[in-house]
Each structure stands twice: as C-alpha cells, then as structure tokens.
Design an enzyme around this catalytic site. Sequence first.
Site, short mmCIF file in Angstrom:
data_model
loop_
_atom_site.label_atom_id
_atom_site.label_comp_id
_atom_site.label_asym_id
_atom_site.label_seq_id
_atom_site.Cartn_x
_atom_site.Cartn_y
_atom_site.Cartn_z
N CYS A 4 -31.92 17.87 -8.99
CA CYS A 4 -30.82 17.20 -9.69
C CYS A 4 -30.37 18.11 -10.83
O CYS A 4 -31.15 18.45 -11.72
CB CYS A 4 -31.29 15.85 -10.23
SG CYS A 4 -30.10 15.11 -11.36
N CYS A 7 -31.00 16.69 -14.31
CA CYS A 7 -32.41 16.78 -14.70
C CYS A 7 -32.73 18.20 -15.15
O CYS A 7 -33.49 18.40 -16.11
CB CYS A 7 -33.33 16.38 -13.54
SG CYS A 7 -33.45 14.60 -13.29
N ASP A 30 -18.95 18.49 -20.90
CA ASP A 30 -18.59 18.57 -19.47
C ASP A 30 -18.04 19.96 -19.17
O ASP A 30 -17.21 20.50 -19.93
CB ASP A 30 -17.55 17.48 -19.14
CG ASP A 30 -17.39 17.30 -17.63
OD1 ASP A 30 -17.01 18.27 -16.95
OD2 ASP A 30 -17.64 16.19 -17.14
N HIS A 46 -34.42 10.51 -14.77
CA HIS A 46 -33.50 10.43 -13.64
C HIS A 46 -33.35 9.00 -13.15
O HIS A 46 -34.30 8.39 -12.67
CB HIS A 46 -33.99 11.32 -12.49
CG HIS A 46 -33.04 11.32 -11.33
ND1 HIS A 46 -32.00 12.22 -11.22
CD2 HIS A 46 -32.95 10.49 -10.26
CE1 HIS A 46 -31.32 11.96 -10.12
NE2 HIS A 46 -31.87 10.92 -9.51
N ASN A 88 -19.18 6.43 -13.38
CA ASN A 88 -19.04 6.22 -11.94
C ASN A 88 -20.39 5.94 -11.31
O ASN A 88 -21.38 6.62 -11.61
CB ASN A 88 -18.45 7.49 -11.30
CG ASN A 88 -17.07 7.81 -11.83
OD1 ASN A 88 -16.26 6.91 -12.07
ND2 ASN A 88 -16.77 9.09 -12.02
N GLY A 94 -16.64 7.53 -6.64
CA GLY A 94 -16.34 8.90 -7.07
C GLY A 94 -17.44 9.56 -7.86
O GLY A 94 -17.18 10.55 -8.56
N HIS A 99 -26.90 11.21 -11.13
CA HIS A 99 -27.79 10.98 -12.29
C HIS A 99 -26.89 10.30 -13.32
O HIS A 99 -25.88 10.88 -13.73
CB HIS A 99 -28.32 12.34 -12.79
CG HIS A 99 -29.22 12.27 -13.98
ND1 HIS A 99 -30.43 12.94 -14.05
CD2 HIS A 99 -29.08 11.63 -15.18
CE1 HIS A 99 -31.01 12.72 -15.23
NE2 HIS A 99 -30.19 11.93 -15.93
N HIS A 101 -24.54 8.98 -15.98
CA HIS A 101 -23.95 9.61 -17.15
C HIS A 101 -22.66 8.88 -17.51
O HIS A 101 -21.99 8.34 -16.63
CB HIS A 101 -23.66 11.10 -16.89
CG HIS A 101 -22.84 11.35 -15.67
ND1 HIS A 101 -23.37 11.34 -14.41
CD2 HIS A 101 -21.51 11.57 -15.52
CE1 HIS A 101 -22.40 11.56 -13.53
NE2 HIS A 101 -21.26 11.70 -14.18
N HIS A 103 -19.01 9.39 -19.27
CA HIS A 103 -18.01 10.34 -19.76
C HIS A 103 -17.38 9.76 -21.02
O HIS A 103 -17.01 8.58 -21.05
CB HIS A 103 -16.88 10.51 -18.76
CG HIS A 103 -17.25 11.07 -17.44
ND1 HIS A 103 -16.91 12.35 -17.05
CD2 HIS A 103 -17.92 10.54 -16.38
CE1 HIS A 103 -17.34 12.57 -15.81
NE2 HIS A 103 -17.95 11.48 -15.38
P1 AMP Z 1 -19.06 12.16 -11.88
O1 AMP Z 1 -17.94 12.20 -10.90
O2 AMP Z 1 -18.95 10.98 -12.81
O3 AMP Z 1 -20.41 12.25 -11.21
O4 AMP Z 1 -18.84 13.41 -12.82
C1 AMP Z 1 -19.66 14.53 -12.85
C2 AMP Z 1 -19.20 15.38 -14.00
O5 AMP Z 1 -20.20 16.34 -14.25
C3 AMP Z 1 -17.90 16.16 -13.74
O6 AMP Z 1 -16.95 15.82 -14.76
C4 AMP Z 1 -18.32 17.61 -13.81
O7 AMP Z 1 -17.36 18.43 -14.42
C5 AMP Z 1 -19.60 17.54 -14.65
N1 AMP Z 1 -20.56 18.61 -14.38
C6 AMP Z 1 -21.04 19.01 -13.18
N2 AMP Z 1 -21.93 20.02 -13.34
C7 AMP Z 1 -22.02 20.24 -14.68
C8 AMP Z 1 -22.77 21.14 -15.49
N3 AMP Z 1 -23.61 22.03 -14.95
N4 AMP Z 1 -22.62 21.08 -16.82
C9 AMP Z 1 -21.77 20.19 -17.38
N5 AMP Z 1 -21.04 19.31 -16.68
C10 AMP Z 1 -21.15 19.33 -15.35
ZN ZN Z 2 -31.52 13.74 -12.44
#
Ligand code: AMP
Ligand code: ZN
Length: 139
Positions: A4, A7, A30, A46, A88, A94, A99, A101, A103
């Site tokens: 992940c 993680c 992000d 996680h 999400n 989407g 994991h 999170h 936004h």
């Molecule tokens: P979601 O669609 O809510 O799962 O959004 C995932 C978010 O994680 C997206 O806005 C990506 O730009 C962001 N993301 C993916 N990989 C990384 C990373 N290594 N560092 C920071 N943000 C990330």
């Molecule tokens: Zn994770």
Amino acid sequence: MSKCIFCEIAAGRIPASIVYEDNMTVAFMDIHPVNPGHVLVMPRRHFETLSDMDETTGMHLFQIVMRVEQALRNMEGLRCEGTHLLQNNNTAAGQDVPHVHIHIIPRFADDGVQFHLRTGPTPDREALNALADAIELAM
Ligand code: AMP
Ligand code: ZN
C-alpha cells in the site's frame, strides 16, 4: 500482495511532503494537487475504507482535518477562500488508493476548478421519510 503506497508513506519508506504527523495520523501534500495546498490526511494504520476504520481513529483524523483546513485559510501566501473535503470509498466512488484518506482541497474565486454534484429530481416527502427511517434503523 502489492504494498500500500500510503502505508509506505506513513512508514517513511517513500518520499512525501509531510504537513503533520502524530501516532495516529499523517497529513501530506497530494502529488497531483487540484489546487495549490491540496492536502491528504490519513490514519497511520491501514484501513481500506471509512467503514473499516474505528471511531476513535476517525474522530482524531477529523480533528486534524479541521486544523489543516483552518491553516489553509489563514496561512500567508495561500489564504484560500473556500475548501472541499472529499473522501472516496471503494472503486465505485472513484477511490484510487485503498487506504482511507480525506482530501482537503483549497478553493479560490474563479480558480476554474469544476466540482459540482449532479443532483437529481426532488423525491416526494414520503419517499424521503421512508429512507430516513430505514437509514436510522440501520445505524
Ligand atoms: P482517491 O481517488 O481519493 O483514492 O485519491 C488518491 C489521491 O492520492 C490522488 O489525489 C493522488 O494524486 C494522490 N496520490 C497518489 N499517490 C500519491 C503519493 N505518492 N503522494 C501523494 N499523493 C498521492
Ligand atoms: Zn495502507
């Protein structure tokens, strides 16, 4: 099983721009920001979706979200004029990174970002009441 990515960020094994961290949460930038100052706040542990996460973690997570949101409004050089919170769950909604999170997306007047819910027609009150009762029963 593939690792992940969030993680890995929480463990400090891959680079991230950390805004804040404590024993339960990590807030970081992000990598594909919708607007400057787009921050993600996640639990260190996680959990795939919101419904997998315990309420104690969720309460602390939201406390940190509120603090970051306030900072984005107040800080010199950003002073956003509005924010979206977005969280999400599952691919149907989407979710790209499985994991949990949240936004925090800063908004500015005339920033050109399109973020609209396409709402449907108004159901009749009976239908709304029936759903409200069914949801309460399920809680
Ligand atoms: P979601 O669609 O809510 O799962 O959004 C995932 C978010 O994680 C997206 O806005 C990506 O730009 C962001 N993301 C993916 N990989 C990384 C990373 N290594 N560092 C920071 N943000 C990330
Ligand atoms: Zn994770």
